[in-house]
Design an enzyme around this catalytic site. Sequence first.
Site, PDB file in Angstrom:
ATOM      1  CD  GLU A   1      40.312 -47.165  49.289  1.00  0.00           C
ATOM      2  OE1 GLU A   1      40.232 -46.103  48.664  1.00  0.00           O
ATOM      3  OE2 GLU A   1      39.914 -47.291  50.450  1.00  0.00           O
TER       4      GLU A   1
ATOM      5  CB  THR B   1      45.971 -48.172  43.433  1.00  0.00           C
ATOM      6  OG1 THR B   1      45.636 -46.806  43.146  1.00  0.00           O
ATOM      7  CG2 THR B   1      46.792 -48.191  44.703  1.00  0.00           C
ATOM      8  CB  ILE B   2      47.769 -45.491  38.729  1.00  0.00           C
ATOM      9  CG1 ILE B   2      46.428 -44.761  38.789  1.00  0.00           C
ATOM     10  CG2 ILE B   2      47.754 -46.572  37.675  1.00  0.00           C
ATOM     11  CD1 ILE B   2      46.175 -43.884  37.571  1.00  0.00           C
ATOM     12  CG  ASP B   3      44.870 -43.086  42.738  1.00  0.00           C
ATOM     13  OD1 ASP B   3      45.187 -42.814  41.570  1.00  0.00           O
ATOM     14  OD2 ASP B   3      43.710 -42.995  43.173  1.00  0.00           O
TER      15      ASP B   3
ATOM     16  N   GLY C   1      44.094 -39.163  41.070  1.00  0.00           N
ATOM     17  CA  GLY C   1      44.441 -39.073  42.486  1.00  0.00           C
ATOM     18  C   GLY C   1      43.183 -38.709  43.257  1.00  0.00           C
ATOM     19  NE  ARG C   2      38.036 -42.469  43.704  1.00  0.00           N
ATOM     20  CZ  ARG C   2      36.904 -42.041  43.142  1.00  0.00           C
ATOM     21  NH1 ARG C   2      36.080 -41.279  43.813  1.00  0.00           N
ATOM     22  NH2 ARG C   2      36.607 -42.386  41.908  1.00  0.00           N
TER      23      ARG C   2
ATOM     24  CD  GLU D   1      40.745 -38.477  39.508  1.00  0.00           C
ATOM     25  OE1 GLU D   1      40.302 -38.390  38.355  1.00  0.00           O
ATOM     26  OE2 GLU D   1      40.952 -39.552  40.079  1.00  0.00           O
TER      27      GLU D   1
HETATM   28  O1  F6P Z   1      41.406 -45.685  41.954  1.00  0.00           O
HETATM   29  C1  F6P Z   1      42.362 -45.322  41.050  1.00  0.00           C
HETATM   30  C2  F6P Z   1      41.866 -44.325  40.090  1.00  0.00           C
HETATM   31  O2  F6P Z   1      42.878 -44.207  39.166  1.00  0.00           O
HETATM   32  C3  F6P Z   1      41.491 -42.949  40.687  1.00  0.00           C
HETATM   33  O3  F6P Z   1      42.546 -42.044  40.720  1.00  0.00           O
HETATM   34  C4  F6P Z   1      40.418 -42.488  39.745  1.00  0.00           C
HETATM   35  O4  F6P Z   1      39.544 -41.586  40.367  1.00  0.00           O
HETATM   36  C5  F6P Z   1      39.725 -43.736  39.390  1.00  0.00           C
HETATM   37  O5  F6P Z   1      40.695 -44.749  39.415  1.00  0.00           O
HETATM   38  C6  F6P Z   1      39.009 -43.641  38.074  1.00  0.00           C
HETATM   39  O6  F6P Z   1      38.670 -44.893  37.631  1.00  0.00           O
HETATM   40  P1  F6P Z   1      37.456 -45.221  36.635  1.00  0.00           P
HETATM   41  O7  F6P Z   1      37.465 -44.170  35.600  1.00  0.00           O
HETATM   42  O8  F6P Z   1      37.761 -46.571  36.117  1.00  0.00           O
HETATM   43  O9  F6P Z   1      36.217 -45.202  37.453  1.00  0.00           O
END
Ligand code: F6P
Length: 343
Positions: free
Chosen positions: A103, A126-128, A171-172, A222
């Site tokens: 996004e 995105t893996i999310d 998973g933000r 998370e």
């Molecule tokens: O945006 C995708 C994601 O996998 C989120 O689930 C996670 O919070 C974030 O990336 C963490 O990314 P990084 O550790 O690179 O900041």
Amino acid sequence: MRIGVLTGGGDCPGLNAVIRAVVRKGVQDHDHDFIGFKDGWRGPLQGAVTELGIPAVRGILPRGGTILGSSRTNPLKEPDGVRRIKESLAKHEVDALIAIGGEDTLGVARRLHDDHGIRCVGVPKTIDNDLSATDYTFGFDTAVNIATEAIDRLHTTAESHMRVLVVEVMGRHAGWIALHSGLAGGANVILVPEQRFDVDEVCGWVTSRFGASYAPIVVVAEGAMPQDGDLVLKNASHRDSFGHVRLSGVGEWLAEEIERRTGKEARTTVLGHVQRGGTPSAFDRWLATRFGLHALAAVDGGHFGTMVALRGTDIVRVPLAEATARLKTVPAALYEEAKVFFG
Ligand code: F6P
């Protein structure tokens, strides 16, 4: 045509498959030239580039990460960011840009296209799996498989010691990884960012699982939050240039609460970046490859300001504005469905 390619945001299994498909089709079918911009939007901002031709993409299909590097640089927050990007594109005679990201990266591509006339095509990653315009993003399937395997392994050790194992997954804003891996792995509790959880209810499920002589597995995203609290963070002070805090911490906190309230030993496993490292699944390679082929076709057809998306088994084009307008979160009904397995 000379086409720039960049990968932004968190890395994701399948990025290299997109790059390979874009370059292979562009060179073989259309005789286009390519240039790679390094580290997401930092590349065009600072003029950091790398050669991108057929030799550079040989052998990268099964490789995780991205050969172009990635970052969470937000060029719209940098002084003169847009002018510097335009200068970079002009210097390298770039006619169009393919931006592969989530996004944030695609939001920048949209602004650069809509407000500043830069010819961009987006590819969702995105893996999310939380982009609403596409049924799936590549990287998600790999992450779910890794998390499921971890849950399978944690079942046997949890049962040997009869202790609670809390598994924190990524998973933000959206709990797709938690929901899919939790269901596939037979978790006894699944907690997602979309639904606040009641710690006492979680403890009730944990206790009933012990009552059936099994050890419980609790999968928590998370970004999940307790009913009467906020995000639980280990490191609340760190924010990226898009304003996102660094997540992780809820798993550890929840295990302590479970242990305190139930008297049962509880431990945490944080899967973290393991979920997005290493080789992509076959599905993600397939999806990423098709996204790459269709992104190149979009550039070739002059469909700028669009993003490729999966709808059923078709790849379609949607306006970048639509692609970045809304997050795709877990619907309440789908979450309710999973609850039959809780406890
Ligand atoms: O945006 C995708 C994601 O996998 C989120 O689930 C996670 O919070 C974030 O990336 C963490 O990314 P990084 O550790 O690179 O900041």
